[in-house]
Design a protein around this motif. Sequence first.
Motif, short mmCIF file in Angstrom:
data_model
loop_
_atom_site.label_atom_id
_atom_site.label_comp_id
_atom_site.label_asym_id
_atom_site.label_seq_id
_atom_site.Cartn_x
_atom_site.Cartn_y
_atom_site.Cartn_z
N GLU A 257 -27.04 -1.43 -21.97
CA GLU A 257 -26.92 -0.95 -20.59
C GLU A 257 -26.69 -2.12 -19.64
OE1 GLU A 257 -29.53 3.19 -20.76
OE2 GLU A 257 -30.48 1.36 -20.02
N ASP A 258 -27.41 -3.20 -19.89
CA ASP A 258 -27.22 -4.40 -19.07
C ASP A 258 -25.81 -4.92 -19.18
OD1 ASP A 258 -29.58 -4.51 -17.90
OD2 ASP A 258 -30.45 -6.12 -19.13
N LEU A 259 -25.37 -5.00 -20.42
CA LEU A 259 -24.06 -5.56 -20.69
C LEU A 259 -22.94 -4.72 -20.07
CD1 LEU A 259 -22.62 -7.84 -22.29
CD2 LEU A 259 -22.38 -6.20 -24.17
N LEU A 260 -23.09 -3.40 -20.18
CA LEU A 260 -22.02 -2.52 -19.70
C LEU A 260 -22.18 -2.15 -18.23
CD1 LEU A 260 -21.82 -0.09 -22.76
CD2 LEU A 260 -20.20 -1.90 -22.19
N GLY A 261 -23.39 -2.37 -17.74
CA GLY A 261 -23.62 -2.07 -16.33
C GLY A 261 -23.73 -0.59 -16.04
N LEU A 262 -24.30 0.18 -16.97
CA LEU A 262 -24.54 1.60 -16.67
C LEU A 262 -25.72 2.13 -17.48
CD1 LEU A 262 -23.21 2.69 -19.45
CD2 LEU A 262 -21.13 2.85 -18.13
#
Length: 661
Positions: A167-172
């Motif tokens: 989630e952090d990496l993809l921003g969602l």
Amino acid sequence: MNEQQIQFSRCLDDLICQSRSETGGLWQGTMKEYMSLVHENPEIAQYAPGRIYTMIMTKGAEPIPDSERLPHYEDMVRYKFFAQEIFGIEEPLHDLVRFLRAGANRTETGKRILILVGPVSSGKSTIATLLRRGLEEMETPIFSVKGCPIHEEPLHLVPRSLRPKFEDLLGLKIEGDLCPVCAYRLTSDERYRDPGGTLRWEEMPVVQIRLSERNRVGIGTFQPSDPKNQDISELIGHVDLGQITRLGEGHPMGYKFDGEIQIANRGLIEYIEILKCDIKFHYVLITVAQEQLIKSPGFPQMYVDTVIVSHTNQTEFDKFKGNKENEALHDRMYPIYIPYNLRVRDEVAIYRKLISRSEFHEKVHLAPLTLEMAGLFAVLTRLTPSGLCPDLLKKAKYYDGEAIMEKEKDPVDVKKLYLEGKERGEGMHGISPRFNMNALNIALGGAKDRASCINPVDVIRSLKHQFSHHIGFSDEERNRYQALLMAEKNSVLAEYRERAKKEVNKAFLFAYEDQAQALFDNYMKNATAYCLKKKILDPVTQEEREADEKLMRSIEEMIGISEVAKSEFRQGLFVFKSDALERGQSFDFKTYPPLQEAIEKKLIADLKNIVSLTLGDKTRKDPKTIKRREEAIGKLLERGYCTACADALLEFVGEILRKEE
Ligand SMILES: Nc1ncnc2c1ncn2[C@@H]1O[C@H](COP(=O)(O)OP(=O)(O)OP(=O)(O)O)[C@@H](O)[C@H]1O
Ligand SMILES: [Mg+2]
Ligand SMILES: [Zn+2]
Ligand SMILES: [Zn+2]
């Protein structure tokens, strides 16, 4: 092959080619590649409400011009997404967009079941249809785990334990878990497993999909039918008997996840007449709304992401609200009221839309004011009486933004008037656009051949006729509507009489522009003689005579010039004229505004006689009268009439004037 056949075969090839590129060309890849796509454009992984919200917003929104809105719509905009199809009900659409935005932001409010409440034919289904169609045509691509029966979001493949990092990496935020079928395929297929036994979920194939009602992808509809026969499986799928005996109970491949809610995953489900449904269906909805889960027998709960758009009428809704048994559902519903239009011009826009789509469109001429009068009738039936403005006709004009307010000493506060009406349920009752369209269609149907045309009188007649063919009006309603349609005063017919007279006056007045010039020339000749204290040579008798005092006074009185002031007025005019001529300017009836006003007023005053003379007696063969009538008809043709309705208009007004005499 001849020329025509070659042409045909070319077109055929083109079309086939086009349809290939429409169905083909969809992206395919692995889950890992999909995550790169998401990283580039997170919009592709939006949840259903966010997707619909984006769909509306990307088409754009614009402020509503003051003249085109109800008084309390100050901060509202018009969404282009709806603009060509839905007219006049900006407020509910504004609510709808707000609701979707709440859903896009994942708030509790946005997860509720949307319920559109309104009288019959107020546009509820049309709104739902637009949303469905919009999803099918949306440009933002959407993807699914390949072969998933509910075409689920590929991000569900990311194992729970790893989610925070991804989630952090993809921003969602990633919501929801794999469906039983995908979970089974992931764990049972050797290809997605390391020799060490770890799952290689990132290798699972992902495909781009197209939401399509016909292919049952992302768009579902559900309609209550006979409660004894309707099965819950219509919503949540069913066991595949053929497979289950082979695979054993509880096997994911032995179940068909093709209930309407499952179909509608990623998009929306239109739930028609939701409140007519058996209560067992309500429970399914409650968990979908609250937790976005559905339970199919023998399987763990399944995540679904769909917007439930339901609709119902006011009576059902009131019954539902009053019933304690439904409390659980009350909380989870988000009602939006869809009233009828209260502005004539918006109502007219509906008729225009519907007519332009019908076969009558090119065959029949619609006289000016025809749709306006039909629309006025519809609006009048919908208005509630108010102490602030007891005259309904006037109220309709206020709502329509007519400039009557400027002329009034003590104008009504339209916003207050409107809010009071809203409080009293204005717009939730009255005659539907469908009723009026039926009347129009019948009137149109009566005009068979190409040259035919219908006018307001035809429509009023057809509306009256409709009353006797409509079930569902009480006697009281029927009487009220009939009075609004054709009572002597404060009715559509009364209003049409006034408007028709104005139409005719205008036609004659414009035909008399040269008449105005002639009157002006005559006046000037006499006034000049008066100022120079000369006599006038009569062109016919060649005799000299005094300036025509009677003629001059009849014009001057029109702008309130008294006997005492007449000399000064004439002298002023004389100086003005000499100046103009000295400067080489032309001097016609429009050059000196006070005189122009006087001349026009005089013409209008004379007009009544001329009009009634010209219209009054058809047998009059006097060439002057015939010419005037022809000129007026010519003017009417320029203003959108055809010869048939121009004639009908003159007839109609002639009749009124005869009665007034
Ligand atoms: N505000 C509006 N703007 C544009 N068209 C409208 C509007 N209201 C109604 N219509 C038109 O009237 C017709 C009936 O509308 P629709 O079927 O959407 O109504 P409904 O509320 O679903 O009615 P019902 O309760 O009977 O199902 C449609 O052709 C629709 O285009
Ligand atoms: Mg409907
Ligand atoms: Zn799946
Ligand atoms: Zn016509």
